[in-house]
Design a protein around this motif. Structure first.
Motif, PDB file in Angstrom:
ATOM      1  N   GLY A 227       1.815 -47.583 -24.568  1.00 58.53           N
ATOM      2  CA  GLY A 227       1.016 -48.120 -25.668  1.00 58.53           C
ATOM      3  C   GLY A 227      -0.409 -48.423 -25.240  1.00 58.53           C
ATOM      4  N   PHE A 228      -0.560 -48.977 -24.054  1.00 61.03           N
ATOM      5  CA  PHE A 228      -1.898 -49.272 -23.532  1.00 61.03           C
ATOM      6  C   PHE A 228      -2.696 -47.984 -23.371  1.00 61.03           C
TER       7      PHE A 228
ATOM      8  N   SER B  99      -7.130 -44.662 -25.256  1.00 67.28           N
ATOM      9  CA  SER B  99      -7.642 -43.323 -25.583  1.00 67.28           C
ATOM     10  C   SER B  99      -7.928 -43.136 -27.069  1.00 67.28           C
ATOM     11  N   HIS B 100      -7.539 -44.114 -27.897  1.00 64.97           N
ATOM     12  CA  HIS B 100      -7.794 -44.010 -29.341  1.00 64.97           C
ATOM     13  C   HIS B 100      -8.548 -45.221 -29.876  1.00 64.97           C
ATOM     14  N   GLY B 101      -9.581 -45.637 -29.166  1.00 64.12           N
ATOM     15  CA  GLY B 101     -10.457 -46.673 -29.696  1.00 64.12           C
ATOM     16  C   GLY B 101     -10.479 -47.985 -28.949  1.00 64.12           C
ATOM     17  N   GLY B 102      -9.548 -48.210 -28.039  1.00 65.85           N
ATOM     18  CA  GLY B 102      -9.499 -49.493 -27.341  1.00 65.85           C
ATOM     19  C   GLY B 102     -10.325 -49.562 -26.072  1.00 65.85           C
ATOM     20  N   ALA B 103     -10.936 -48.464 -25.686  1.00 64.78           N
ATOM     21  CA  ALA B 103     -11.679 -48.427 -24.413  1.00 64.78           C
ATOM     22  C   ALA B 103     -12.810 -49.442 -24.378  1.00 64.78           C
TER      23      ALA B 103
END
Length: 181
Positions: free
Chosen positions: A106-107, A112-116
């Motif tokens: 999940g992390f 890779s989909h916006g949490g960086a």
């Protein structure tokens, strides 16, 4: 996430589902998960950063991995049938395993989909110096979870086998002790 990361993460999750069905505790029980995490460590663990609070992050996630691994191993049933050790992961063990492996997956998806950007802000605020610290922390968490779970299962297997041997020996000795001269 790359195809290799997906396959590796899914393989690690499926390991415990294989053990939901009772089977023999043998060398494969240990070698398959150890082989997978060795591959992951070799592929993704280039170094272990030590600057700033990198080791604090790594230590925290390693501790979580150890707790999940030990708890998962404790909640795995081992018994002797016909001279063979049988292993069966319980529901708690499966949930803990999926929780640990799923959290990492999940992390990775979140980053890779916006949490960086959120991770980068957190890292700056908490003196985590590089993204390699996150990689090392999660890889070492997985490695620790696998190794501590397997170590717990190994110790339990030895204890169950020892108890069985003592029970068998006592059963064989009992008739000879009942004889009166």
């Amino acid at each position: 996430m790359t195809t290799t990361e997906w396959i590796t993460d899914i393989a690690l999750v499926l390991i415990v589902f294989r053990q939901l069905r009772e089977g023999r505790l043998d060398l494969r029980t240990f070698l398959i998960p150890l082989g997978i995490v060795a591959f992951v460590a070799h592929t993704y663990l280039d170094n272990v950063p030590t600057a700033g609070n990198d080791l604090v992050l790594i230590g925290a996630l390693v501790a979580v991995g150890a707790a999940l691994g030990i708890a998962g191993g404790v909640h795995t049933r081992i018994r002797v049938v016909g001279g063979h050790l049988l292993i069966k992961a319980g529901a708690v063990s499966a949930i803990l395993w999926v929780l640990g492996m799923g959290a990492r997956m999940g992390f990775q998806l979140w980053v890779s989909h916006g949490g960086a950007d959120d991770v980068a802000r957190f890292s700056v605020a908490h003196h985590i110096t590089t993204d390699q610290a996150w990689v090392a922390a999660f890889v070492l968490m997985a490695l620790t979870e696998v190794v501590t779970r397997l170590a717990t299962i190994f110790v339990q297997g030895r204890m169950v086998n020892g108890r069985q041997a003592r029970t068998t020996a006592a059963t064989h000795l009992a008739p000879s002790l009942d004889r009166t001269p």
